[in-house]
Design a protein around this motif. Sequence first.
Motif, PDB file in Angstrom:
ATOM      1  N   LEU A 142       0.821  -1.212   0.000  1.00 55.43           N
ATOM      2  CA  LEU A 142       0.000   0.000   0.000  1.00 55.43           C
ATOM      3  C   LEU A 142       0.853   1.259   0.000  1.00 55.43           C
ATOM      4  O   LEU A 142       0.384   2.327  -0.396  1.00 55.43           O
ATOM      5  N   ALA A 143       2.112   1.141   0.408  1.00 53.69           N
ATOM      6  CA  ALA A 143       3.012   2.295   0.357  1.00 53.69           C
ATOM      7  C   ALA A 143       3.167   2.778  -1.085  1.00 53.69           C
ATOM      8  O   ALA A 143       3.245   3.981  -1.338  1.00 53.69           O
ATOM      9  N   LEU A 144       3.196   1.857  -2.041  1.00 45.01           N
ATOM     10  CA  LEU A 144       3.272   2.223  -3.456  1.00 45.01           C
ATOM     11  C   LEU A 144       2.015   2.986  -3.875  1.00 45.01           C
ATOM     12  O   LEU A 144       2.099   4.019  -4.542  1.00 45.01           O
ATOM     13  N   VAL A 145       0.852   2.491  -3.481  1.00 43.46           N
ATOM     14  CA  VAL A 145      -0.417   3.145  -3.831  1.00 43.46           C
ATOM     15  C   VAL A 145      -0.454   4.542  -3.222  1.00 43.46           C
ATOM     16  O   VAL A 145      -0.778   5.524  -3.902  1.00 43.46           O
ATOM     17  N   GLU A 146      -0.119   4.640  -1.948  1.00 43.91           N
ATOM     18  CA  GLU A 146      -0.100   5.929  -1.255  1.00 43.91           C
ATOM     19  C   GLU A 146       0.872   6.890  -1.947  1.00 43.91           C
ATOM     20  O   GLU A 146       0.545   8.052  -2.194  1.00 43.91           O
ATOM     21  N   ALA A 159      -3.482  10.924   0.191  1.00 47.25           N
ATOM     22  CA  ALA A 159      -3.700   9.555   0.653  1.00 47.25           C
ATOM     23  C   ALA A 159      -3.019   9.358   2.006  1.00 47.25           C
ATOM     24  O   ALA A 159      -1.918   9.861   2.231  1.00 47.25           O
ATOM     25  N   TYR A 160      -3.678   8.644   2.884  1.00 50.19           N
ATOM     26  CA  TYR A 160      -3.114   8.326   4.196  1.00 50.19           C
ATOM     27  C   TYR A 160      -3.647   6.977   4.648  1.00 50.19           C
ATOM     28  O   TYR A 160      -4.716   6.542   4.223  1.00 50.19           O
ATOM     29  N   TYR A 161      -2.898   6.330   5.508  1.00 50.63           N
ATOM     30  CA  TYR A 161      -3.309   5.046   6.067  1.00 50.63           C
ATOM     31  C   TYR A 161      -3.949   5.309   7.415  1.00 50.63           C
ATOM     32  O   TYR A 161      -3.326   5.858   8.319  1.00 50.63           O
ATOM     33  N   ASP A 162      -5.210   4.944   7.557  1.00 47.50           N
ATOM     34  CA  ASP A 162      -5.977   5.187   8.785  1.00 47.50           C
ATOM     35  C   ASP A 162      -5.633   4.119   9.828  1.00 47.50           C
ATOM     36  O   ASP A 162      -6.068   2.982   9.727  1.00 47.50           O
ATOM     37  N   ARG A 163      -4.864   4.518  10.812  1.00 46.60           N
ATOM     38  CA  ARG A 163      -4.463   3.601  11.878  1.00 46.60           C
ATOM     39  C   ARG A 163      -5.376   3.697  13.102  1.00 46.60           C
ATOM     40  O   ARG A 163      -5.139   3.037  14.098  1.00 46.60           O
ATOM     41  N   SER A 164      -6.418   4.504  13.031  1.00 41.65           N
ATOM     42  CA  SER A 164      -7.299   4.663  14.188  1.00 41.65           C
ATOM     43  C   SER A 164      -8.035   3.351  14.471  1.00 41.65           C
ATOM     44  O   SER A 164      -8.421   2.640  13.536  1.00 41.65           O
TER      45      SER A 164
END
Length: 168
Positions: A11-15, A136-141
Motif C-alpha cells: 500500500l506504500a506504493l499506492v499511497e 492519501a493516508y493510512y488510517d491507523r485509528s
Amino acid sequence: MSERSAAPGGLALVESLVNTLDIAAGTDALDTREGRAGLGITKDGVAEARELRESLRAALLAHAGHPPHRAVTPLGTLLARAPLYVAVDDHDGSARLAPATAGPLLSRVAAAVAEALVAGTWTRLKACESDTCHWAYYDRSPARRGRWCSMQVCGARAKMRRYRAKSP
C-alpha cells in the motif's frame, strides 16, 4: 500533506502514487524525472499513471465515505488489465498474486491491492476529506474513522471552518 507514517506493505506504493499530486500547491511529481523514477515509470507512462492515480484517489475517497471529486475510469476497469500470476513459495507453500513482469506500474499496484485485500488493510487507505488536499493516508485509528491526512492541518482547518460558521 500528512505527517503520518507510510502505509504498510504494497500500500506504500499506492499511497506514494496518489500523493504525487499536491492539490494545494498545484504541483505534480509526475512532471519531474525524479518523481517518475521514484515510481519506476518513464515520461511515456505519465498519462497512464495519472489515470491510475485518479482512479485510486476516487477509491480512497470512497473508503472515507466521500464521492469522487471528478469522473474517472473505474479502478476495477484499470486493474482488470494488469497481468498477474499466482506465485507460490517453494519453502513454505504460501501464495500471493504477483506482477507477471516486474516493470509495469499497473501490475505492481494491482498486486499491492490484492495483497492489501488479503491482509484486510485495503479499506484503511483513504483520501483526506479536505477538497484542497485529498492526500492519501493510512488510517491507523482503532475505529477506522479517520477523516483527514493530518489532524494538525486539514482537521484543524475543517474544525475552525465549522466553528466560524456557527459563530454569529
